[in-house]
Design an enzyme around this catalytic site. Structure first.
Site, PDB file in Angstrom:
ATOM      1  N   LYS A  67       0.812  -1.223   0.000  1.00 23.43           N
ATOM      2  CA  LYS A  67       0.000   0.000   0.000  1.00 23.43           C
ATOM      3  C   LYS A  67       0.850   1.281   0.000  1.00 23.43           C
ATOM      4  O   LYS A  67       0.384   2.338  -0.407  1.00 23.43           O
ATOM      5  CB  LYS A  67      -0.944   0.015   1.207  1.00 23.43           C
ATOM      6  CG  LYS A  67      -2.059  -1.004   1.105  1.00 23.43           C
ATOM      7  CD  LYS A  67      -3.032  -0.869   2.258  1.00 23.43           C
ATOM      8  CE  LYS A  67      -4.052  -1.980   2.232  1.00 23.43           C
ATOM      9  NZ  LYS A  67      -5.095  -1.804   3.236  1.00 23.43           N
ATOM     10  N   GLY A 130      -6.684   1.460  19.353  1.00 24.04           N
ATOM     11  CA  GLY A 130      -5.628   1.056  18.420  1.00 24.04           C
ATOM     12  C   GLY A 130      -5.145   2.257  17.641  1.00 24.04           C
ATOM     13  O   GLY A 130      -5.865   3.271  17.529  1.00 24.04           O
ATOM     14  N   ALA A 131      -3.905   2.166  17.140  1.00 16.66           N
ATOM     15  CA  ALA A 131      -3.346   3.315  16.411  1.00 16.66           C
ATOM     16  C   ALA A 131      -2.449   2.849  15.260  1.00 16.66           C
ATOM     17  O   ALA A 131      -1.418   3.437  14.979  1.00 16.66           O
ATOM     18  CB  ALA A 131      -2.568   4.206  17.382  1.00 16.66           C
ATOM     19  N   GLY A 245     -17.171  -6.569  11.815  1.00 20.16           N
ATOM     20  CA  GLY A 245     -16.177  -5.944  10.931  1.00 20.16           C
ATOM     21  C   GLY A 245     -16.170  -6.414   9.488  1.00 20.16           C
ATOM     22  O   GLY A 245     -15.706  -5.684   8.612  1.00 20.16           O
TER      23      GLY A 245
HETATM   24  P1  ATR Z   1      -3.055  -2.247  11.018  1.00 15.97           P
HETATM   25  O1  ATR Z   1      -2.202  -1.503  10.037  1.00 15.97           O
HETATM   26  O2  ATR Z   1      -3.748  -3.445  10.442  1.00 15.97           O
HETATM   27  O3  ATR Z   1      -4.002  -1.384  11.768  1.00 15.97           O
HETATM   28  P2  ATR Z   1      -0.824  -2.336  12.837  1.00 15.97           P
HETATM   29  O4  ATR Z   1      -0.250  -1.131  12.224  1.00 15.97           O
HETATM   30  O5  ATR Z   1       0.076  -3.504  13.062  1.00 15.97           O
HETATM   31  O6  ATR Z   1      -2.049  -2.927  12.055  1.00 15.97           O
HETATM   32  O7  ATR Z   1      -1.502  -1.878  14.231  1.00 15.97           O
HETATM   33  C1  ATR Z   1      -1.813  -2.769  15.169  1.00 15.97           C
HETATM   34  C2  ATR Z   1      -2.514  -2.089  16.353  1.00 15.97           C
HETATM   35  O8  ATR Z   1      -2.855  -3.129  17.242  1.00 15.97           O
HETATM   36  C3  ATR Z   1      -1.635  -1.126  17.122  1.00 15.97           C
HETATM   37  O9  ATR Z   1      -2.453  -0.122  17.674  1.00 15.97           O
HETATM   38  C4  ATR Z   1      -1.073  -2.025  18.228  1.00 15.97           C
HETATM   39  O10 ATR Z   1      -0.678  -1.335  19.404  1.00 15.97           O
HETATM   40  P3  ATR Z   1       0.783  -0.676  19.495  1.00 15.97           P
HETATM   41  O11 ATR Z   1       0.725   0.592  18.715  1.00 15.97           O
HETATM   42  O12 ATR Z   1       0.977  -0.444  20.946  1.00 15.97           O
HETATM   43  O13 ATR Z   1       1.731  -1.687  18.940  1.00 15.97           O
HETATM   44  C5  ATR Z   1      -2.279  -2.849  18.531  1.00 15.97           C
HETATM   45  N1  ATR Z   1      -1.966  -4.131  19.182  1.00 15.97           N
HETATM   46  C6  ATR Z   1      -1.463  -5.246  18.614  1.00 15.97           C
HETATM   47  N2  ATR Z   1      -1.339  -6.231  19.523  1.00 15.97           N
HETATM   48  C7  ATR Z   1      -1.772  -5.709  20.718  1.00 15.97           C
HETATM   49  C8  ATR Z   1      -1.922  -6.223  22.032  1.00 15.97           C
HETATM   50  N3  ATR Z   1      -1.592  -7.483  22.323  1.00 15.97           N
HETATM   51  N4  ATR Z   1      -2.423  -5.416  22.988  1.00 15.97           N
HETATM   52  C9  ATR Z   1      -2.780  -4.143  22.701  1.00 15.97           C
HETATM   53  N5  ATR Z   1      -2.674  -3.600  21.465  1.00 15.97           N
HETATM   54  C10 ATR Z   1      -2.177  -4.360  20.477  1.00 15.97           C
END
Ligand code: ATR
Length: 281
Positions: A67, A130-131, A245
């Site tokens: 992407k 989430g971010a 979703g």
């Molecule tokens: P995408 O692009 O699909 O949204 P990503 O960029 O990998 O995926 O984002 C994953 C999100 O899931 C992030 O917000 C991540 O939190 P961090 O920014 O702290 O990494 C969150 N995430 C993944 N595993 C997690 C967990 N076990 N507990 C809490 N948040 C999690």
């Protein structure tokens, strides 16, 4: 005209996009095809792009991990995709490749179709959990749609702050940790879970507890394998209204199809069919 459409990404053997777009072509009474162009990590991305240019493809989708890789190959990029730094849809307009991102706007369209009054009946307080890339797209689509109160909770606060830098002058965004969000959950009318937590095979996991949920709050989860996550099941038990979703797949595709053909197709009973397909996986 015979539409030449397709998808690039890796791996994409199990992608549902060909099924979705072939249904769209049929229901719009258009002829054409939607092909998979898988690009393995050891293959040349540039060579594949040259091949697609020469084939005069009318439009294509881009999925992980390309992407961002696609951006230097575009002639133009729309504002939302620029802000995302990611493109999931390209249209060929008179030989020029123009990039869009329908991920966030497709998701918001999916939500609106299930809850038509959601964004019209007064301002709503929204929490995004989430971010990552998905949260970024949804945040931008929500604020572009005129929502003022959109907070972000994330394990890593710095990533949430980065997304909040997209805010418009009238947007009010607070950044929270996951445990802070748990405490103030009753403040929200809409909660959108965008992390991968709860996805198969770790289906009992939840990013946070919903025990403080407000009755009637809309709770949405972008995880769709399983179709109903433990997070959504808890929301339902606590009196929330839930949004699955998987519908975002249909609405993102509907939006991309509209960019390519100028036709908005009806999604009719595709939601049910998609649920069957996903349940069988
Ligand atoms: P995408 O692009 O699909 O949204 P990503 O960029 O990998 O995926 O984002 C994953 C999100 O899931 C992030 O917000 C991540 O939190 P961090 O920014 O702290 O990494 C969150 N995430 C993944 N595993 C997690 C967990 N076990 N507990 C809490 N948040 C999690």
């Amino acid at each position: 005209m015979d539409y030449k459409l397709g998808l690039i990404g890796y791996p994409i053997q199990h992608s549902l996009s060909p099924w979705i777009h072939e249904q769209f072509l049929q229901s719009a009474n258009l002829t054409g095809s939607y092909s998979k162009f898988e690009i393995a990590p050891d293959q040349s991305f540039a060579a594949k792009m040259e091949m697609l240019k020469e084939s005069q493809i009318d439009g294509f989708n881009i999925t992980v991990p390309y992407k961002e890789t696609i951006i230097p190959y575009l002639d133009e990029i729309d504002d939302a995709a620029k802000k995302m730094g990611a493109v999931n849809t390209v249209v060929n307009r008179n030989g020029l490749w123009i990039g869009y991102n329908t991920d966030g706007s497709g998701y918001v369209r999916a939500l609106e179709s299930k809850f038509p009054a959601l964004f019209t009946a007064g301002p709503k307080r929204i929490l995004i959990i989430g971010a990552g890339g998905a949260a970024r797209g949804i945040y931008y689509a929500l604020i572009t749609n005129g929502n003022t109160y959109v907070d972000i909770a994330n394990r890593t606060v710095a990533s949430a702050m980065d997304i909040a830098s997209l805010k418009k002058t009238d947007t009010i965004t607070q950044i929270l940790t996951l445990s802070e969000a748990e405490e103030v959950l009753a403040d929200y009318d809409l909660i959108i879970q965008t992390t991968s937590v709860g996805m198969r095979p770790l289906t009992t996991e939840k990013v946070l507890s919903l025990h403080n949920l407000k009755q009637g709050c809309i709770v949405s989860d972008i995880v769709y394998q399983p179709l109903e996550t433990a997070f959504l099941t808890e929301a339902k038990t606590l009196g929330g209204q839930i949004h699955h979703g998987h519908t975002m797949l249909l609405y993102q595709a509907q939006y991309a199809f509209e960019i390519w053909t100028n036709k908005r197709v009806s999604l009719a009973n595709m939601d049910e069919q998609l649920q069957h397909i996903l349940e069988g996986r």
